[in-house]
Design a protein around this motif. Structure first.
Motif, PDB file in Angstrom:
ATOM      1  N   LEU A   1       0.833  -1.154   0.119  1.00 51.59           N
ATOM      2  CA  LEU A   1       0.115   0.134   0.005  1.00 51.59           C
ATOM      3  C   LEU A   1       0.691   1.426   0.097  1.00 51.59           C
ATOM      4  O   LEU A   1       0.666   2.081  -0.680  1.00 51.59           O
ATOM      5  CB  LEU A   1      -0.966   0.042   1.279  1.00 51.59           C
ATOM      6  CG  LEU A   1      -1.776   1.381   1.371  1.00 51.59           C
ATOM      7  CD1 LEU A   1      -2.791   1.401   0.493  1.00 51.59           C
ATOM      8  CD2 LEU A   1      -2.489   1.058   2.832  1.00 51.59           C
TER       9      LEU A   1
ATOM     10  N   TYR B   1      -2.256   5.787  -3.560  1.00 52.68           N
ATOM     11  CA  TYR B   1      -3.198   5.146  -2.615  1.00 52.68           C
ATOM     12  C   TYR B   1      -3.052   5.468  -1.105  1.00 52.68           C
ATOM     13  O   TYR B   1      -3.772   5.785  -0.265  1.00 52.68           O
ATOM     14  CB  TYR B   1      -2.916   3.668  -2.723  1.00 52.68           C
ATOM     15  CG  TYR B   1      -3.501   3.213  -4.011  1.00 52.68           C
ATOM     16  CD1 TYR B   1      -4.061   3.894  -4.868  1.00 52.68           C
ATOM     17  CD2 TYR B   1      -3.058   1.964  -4.481  1.00 52.68           C
ATOM     18  CE1 TYR B   1      -4.433   3.570  -6.057  1.00 52.68           C
ATOM     19  CE2 TYR B   1      -3.289   1.479  -5.783  1.00 52.68           C
ATOM     20  CZ  TYR B   1      -4.396   2.109  -6.582  1.00 52.68           C
ATOM     21  OH  TYR B   1      -4.517   1.656  -7.654  1.00 52.68           O
ATOM     22  N   THR B   2      -1.792   5.772  -0.809  1.00 49.83           N
ATOM     23  CA  THR B   2      -1.369   6.258   0.622  1.00 49.83           C
ATOM     24  C   THR B   2      -1.960   7.231   1.123  1.00 49.83           C
ATOM     25  O   THR B   2      -2.403   7.570   2.012  1.00 49.83           O
ATOM     26  CB  THR B   2       0.205   6.062   0.844  1.00 49.83           C
ATOM     27  OG1 THR B   2       0.680   5.024   0.632  1.00 49.83           O
ATOM     28  CG2 THR B   2       0.497   6.589   2.324  1.00 49.83           C
TER      29      THR B   2
ATOM     30  N   ALA C   1      -4.539   8.576  -0.026  1.00 50.51           N
ATOM     31  CA  ALA C   1      -6.033   8.456  -0.019  1.00 50.51           C
ATOM     32  C   ALA C   1      -6.442   7.898   1.419  1.00 50.51           C
ATOM     33  O   ALA C   1      -7.523   8.487   1.922  1.00 50.51           O
ATOM     34  CB  ALA C   1      -6.571   7.527  -1.110  1.00 50.51           C
TER      35      ALA C   1
ATOM     36  N   ASN D   1       2.626   2.632  -3.014  1.00 51.26           N
ATOM     37  CA  ASN D   1       1.722   3.553  -3.824  1.00 51.26           C
ATOM     38  C   ASN D   1       1.604   4.768  -3.202  1.00 51.26           C
ATOM     39  O   ASN D   1       0.432   4.967  -2.438  1.00 51.26           O
ATOM     40  CB  ASN D   1       0.633   2.581  -4.250  1.00 51.26           C
ATOM     41  CG  ASN D   1      -0.367   3.258  -5.375  1.00 51.26           C
ATOM     42  OD1 ASN D   1      -0.710   4.294  -5.370  1.00 51.26           O
ATOM     43  ND2 ASN D   1      -0.439   2.497  -6.241  1.00 51.26           N
TER      44      ASN D   1
END
Length: 334
Positions: free
Chosen positions: A113, A119-120, A122, A116
């Motif tokens: 996770l 994504y982190t 988010a 990325n």
């Protein structure tokens, strides 16, 4: 009997050069009276242990063991010091989980996770007191229209970087739209980063980097922050690894409220992302507003003598030897 530690270094990207330097420093600092340390190189071509005579011994990937003088050596713990693929993106962690070998870094899921960046962001953006720069996340399918998507949503200046890269490899600052296409190509083509690109609006402020880890008793320990001041336009690969281009101030000159706020936010990021071992969190404090802007998290931060984490360990009154011992013991007891 001493604990057998596999010090895992190398990797599949341009960051391998930094990994080898980090591993050499960690190896020199680990207490050899308590630990038998075996540097293990992981590369695309082979996985091996190189003994003091320069002989290479292949790793048996069935159980991550090696044979020395006819004896099979199994390790008690892996100290992961690979920056990037496959040591920071969860691949190696998943392998170690499958064979039952404890390791010093975050879990496979957290590593994948946090590798990325988009994504982190988010996940952490709703943490109280955190701000994130406005951004666009681009995938391989967007490449032909990437510039149009950026032009439509963001304002100059911007940073363009691989979404799953490290050490600022493939990263550019764009101050004129004529520079955008080359910056996008550099980010897309960065080695082993997955053809994903993160483009972010520039935040004007002071830049900091701060380590945090969970000790062998399970207590979160926040290290003193480092402020980064560079003569370059931004903290790029050359600024990170070329002496004289960057001034690093440890501990950073933060007032008490800023320090307490940063410590509080960093602890919450560590908890929210379910981190383990040591991680380093980079952030801005924006000029004029004093807001905390999250940049990224590094789950296998650099460990050369001049790297941020060793600086912060020393500033906290600890020794690197004691610190690395804590990480090993925490991995064995978690």
């Amino acid at each position: 009997m001493k604990t057998k530690v596999a010090l895992v270094k190398g990797g599949y990207t341009g960051e391998a050069e930094v990994s080898f330097k980090s591993a050499a420093f960690v190896y020199a600092q680990i207490d050899k009276n308590k630990y038998d340390v075996f540097p293990i190189t992981v590369s695309l071509d082979s996985w091996f242990y190189e003994d003091e005579s320069g002989n290479k011994h292949e790793v048996d990937r069935q159980d991550f063991s090696i044979k020395l003088d006819g004896e099979s050596i199994r390790f008690d713990v892996a100290f992961i010091i690979i920056h990037g693929v496959p040591g920071e993106d969860g691949r190696l962690q998943g392998y170690f989980d499958m064979i039952g070998l404890p390791y010093t870094s975050c879990t496979a899921l957290t590593s994948a996770l946090t590798m990325n960046k988009g994504y982190t962001k988010a996940i952490v953006q709703d943490i109280q007191e955190i701000n994130v720069a406005k951004s666009v996340l681009l995938f391989e399918e967007h490449r032909s229209k990437a510039a149009d998507l950026v032009l439509e949503k963001l304002s100059l200046p911007i940073f363009v970087k691989p979404n799953a890269g490290g050490s600022s490899i493939g990263m550019s600052k764009v101050s004129d739209w004529s520079e955008l296409r080359k910056a996008l190509d550099d980010a897309y083509d960065a080695e082993n980063t997955g053809y994903q690109v993160l483009v972010e609006e520039f935040v004007t402020g002071r830049e900091f980097s701060q380590g945090i880890y969970r000790d062998s008793k399970g207590v979160l320990q926040v290290l003193p922050a480092t402020e980064v001041r560079t003569t370059r336009e931004f903290f790029d690969y050359e600024a990170k690894y070329t002496p004289g281009l960057t001034e690093e101030i440890t501990p950073a000159d933060l007032n008490e409220e800023q320090k307490e706020r940063a410590d509080r936010i960093i602890k919450e990021i560590y908890i929210r992302l379910n981190c383990k071992g040591m991680v380093r969190i980079d952030f801005f404090i924006e000029n004029n507003t004093d807001k905390f802007f999250f940049i990224e998290i590094n789950t296998v931060p650099g460990q050369t003598a001049q790297s941020f984490i060793p600086q912060q360990v020393r500033a906290s009154g600890r020794t690197e030897t004691a610190f690395y011992g804590e990480l090993i013991e925490a991995a064995l007891t978690s």
